[in-house]
Write a protein that holds these residues in place. Sequence first.
Motif, PDB file in Angstrom:
ATOM      1  N   LEU A  19      53.036 -24.349   3.801  1.00 40.21           N
ATOM      2  CA  LEU A  19      52.285 -23.136   4.090  1.00 40.21           C
ATOM      3  C   LEU A  19      53.227 -21.961   4.388  1.00 40.21           C
ATOM      4  O   LEU A  19      53.008 -20.841   3.917  1.00 40.21           O
ATOM      5  CB  LEU A  19      51.337 -23.372   5.275  1.00 40.21           C
ATOM      6  N   ILE A  20      54.303 -22.218   5.128  1.00 44.58           N
ATOM      7  CA  ILE A  20      55.273 -21.147   5.403  1.00 44.58           C
ATOM      8  C   ILE A  20      55.996 -20.758   4.123  1.00 44.58           C
ATOM      9  O   ILE A  20      56.286 -19.575   3.887  1.00 44.58           O
ATOM     10  CB  ILE A  20      56.258 -21.595   6.495  1.00 44.58           C
ATOM     11  N   THR A  21      56.286 -21.736   3.264  1.00 44.78           N
ATOM     12  CA  THR A  21      56.906 -21.424   1.971  1.00 44.78           C
ATOM     13  C   THR A  21      55.990 -20.528   1.150  1.00 44.78           C
ATOM     14  O   THR A  21      56.438 -19.552   0.532  1.00 44.78           O
ATOM     15  CB  THR A  21      57.207 -22.717   1.199  1.00 44.78           C
ATOM     16  N   LEU A  22      54.700 -20.844   1.128  1.00 42.90           N
ATOM     17  CA  LEU A  22      53.730 -20.010   0.417  1.00 42.90           C
ATOM     18  C   LEU A  22      53.681 -18.609   1.014  1.00 42.90           C
ATOM     19  O   LEU A  22      53.567 -17.615   0.283  1.00 42.90           O
ATOM     20  CB  LEU A  22      52.350 -20.661   0.461  1.00 42.90           C
ATOM     21  N   TRP A  23      53.784 -18.515   2.335  1.00 41.31           N
ATOM     22  CA  TRP A  23      53.780 -17.208   2.991  1.00 41.31           C
ATOM     23  C   TRP A  23      54.951 -16.350   2.500  1.00 41.31           C
ATOM     24  O   TRP A  23      54.789 -15.155   2.240  1.00 41.31           O
ATOM     25  CB  TRP A  23      53.850 -17.379   4.495  1.00 41.31           C
ATOM     26  N   MET A  24      56.123 -16.958   2.340  1.00 40.87           N
ATOM     27  CA  MET A  24      57.269 -16.206   1.834  1.00 40.87           C
ATOM     28  C   MET A  24      57.018 -15.722   0.410  1.00 40.87           C
ATOM     29  O   MET A  24      57.409 -14.605   0.039  1.00 40.87           O
ATOM     30  CB  MET A  24      58.539 -17.050   1.931  1.00 40.87           C
ATOM     31  N   SER A  25      56.363 -16.551  -0.409  1.00 38.32           N
ATOM     32  CA  SER A  25      56.001 -16.114  -1.764  1.00 38.32           C
ATOM     33  C   SER A  25      55.013 -14.956  -1.712  1.00 38.32           C
ATOM     34  O   SER A  25      55.090 -14.020  -2.514  1.00 38.32           O
ATOM     35  CB  SER A  25      55.409 -17.288  -2.550  1.00 38.32           C
ATOM     36  N   LEU A  26      54.089 -15.004  -0.760  1.00 35.41           N
ATOM     37  CA  LEU A  26      53.114 -13.923  -0.609  1.00 35.41           C
ATOM     38  C   LEU A  26      53.781 -12.623  -0.159  1.00 35.41           C
ATOM     39  O   LEU A  26      53.428 -11.538  -0.636  1.00 35.41           O
ATOM     40  CB  LEU A  26      52.052 -14.335   0.419  1.00 35.41           C
ATOM     41  N   GLN A  27      54.733 -12.731   0.760  1.00 38.21           N
ATOM     42  CA  GLN A  27      55.459 -11.531   1.174  1.00 38.21           C
ATOM     43  C   GLN A  27      56.127 -10.865  -0.022  1.00 38.21           C
ATOM     44  O   GLN A  27      56.178  -9.633  -0.116  1.00 38.21           O
ATOM     45  CB  GLN A  27      56.500 -11.881   2.227  1.00 38.21           C
ATOM     46  N   HIS A  28      56.621 -11.677  -0.938  1.00 38.71           N
ATOM     47  CA  HIS A  28      57.240 -11.137  -2.151  1.00 38.71           C
ATOM     48  C   HIS A  28      56.221 -10.330  -2.951  1.00 38.71           C
ATOM     49  O   HIS A  28      56.538  -9.259  -3.489  1.00 38.71           O
ATOM     50  CB  HIS A  28      57.811 -12.279  -2.986  1.00 38.71           C
TER      51      HIS A  28
END
Length: 314
Positions: free
Chosen positions: A61-70
Motif C-alpha cells: 500500500l505504501i509502494t502504491l502511495w509512492m506511485s500515486l504521488q508520482h
Amino acid sequence: MPAYLDAAHQRHINHLLGTWTARSDWPTWLLLLGTYAGWLGLVHASPHLGQDLTLLLLVPLITLWMSLQHELLHGHPTRWPWLNKGLGYAPIALWYPYTLYRDDHLRHHRDSELTRPALDPESRYLDRHAWDRSSPAERGLHWLNKTLYGRLLVGPALALGSLCGGQLARLRRGEAWGMWLCHGAWVAVLLAYVQAHGLAIGTYLLASVLALALSMVRSYHEHRPATSPEQRSVLNEAGWPWRWLFLNLNLHLVHHDLPGLPWYYLPRVYAARRDDWLRRSGQFRVGGYGELFRRHGWRPIDSPRHPWHSGARP
C-alpha cells in the motif's frame, strides 16, 4: 505532442485526452480515495490484524502511495499544482518530502541528461571522480546494488544515505529548512497517530523501508546510458500485479515521451503502436520483472560507473 508521432498516433492520443475519463480523471480520484481509506483501515485494524499481518499489507500500500504521488506531481488528478500537492503531501512513505520529490523528479525528466551523475537526480551511476574516490568496500556495495536482490538489500540504505548527505549539505547552507521542518512535523503527527491506534512505530518504519525497497524493483533497470536520449528509458512488458503497483510506469519510455498522459492510458497508447515504440527505444525491452529476477538476481546488469565519463561510448 512530440514531433516524431505521426498524425494518426497524435489523433489517437488527443482522442484519449479528450474523453470524459481523462478530463475528470476519475480513476486517479478513485485510487486516491481508496489508498487513503486503505491506509486508515489498516492503521485502525492493526490491533486485530496483528503487527506482522499489518506490516505485510502496509508494504504494497505504501509502494502504491509512492506511485500515486508520482501521478500527482505530473498534473493529476487536477490541473492545479497546489491542489495536487495538498492531495499528495501526507508523508505516508515517511522519507521524502513531496516538494523535494516533485522538484527532483521533474528535473529527472530532462531527457538529454538522463542517467548522467550530478545532472540526473535519479541516476544510479557514479562518475569517474566519485568512482576513483570510493573505497573497495563502497565499490562492492555499488556492484551489489547492480544486482536485483542486492538492490532490495542495500538499495534503501544507499538511497537514504544519499538523501541525508545531500540534504544536510543544503541545511548547512541555510536552504530547505522550511520544507524539512514542515515535513518533520507531519511525520511526527503521522507516527503519533499510528501509535495511538495500536500500530508500533517500529513496525511502520520497517514497512516504509520495505516499501522503498519494493519500489526499487521498478527503478532497477528503468534507464540505461545510450547515445540517443529516447533509447535510455525501458519498455518493460510486466504482468498485471506489477503494472498496478507501479501504475504502468514499467512502460517508461511512453511516460517520458508523454509525461502528461494519465497512468491508465499508457498501456493503450503503447499497444496501439508497439513496434514503433520498440524501434524508438532501440529495442530497449524487458519481458517483465520476473525476467530481471532470473537473469540479474545476483548478476550485475551493468557497471555502476557511468561509461561516458571513461571516454567509452554506449
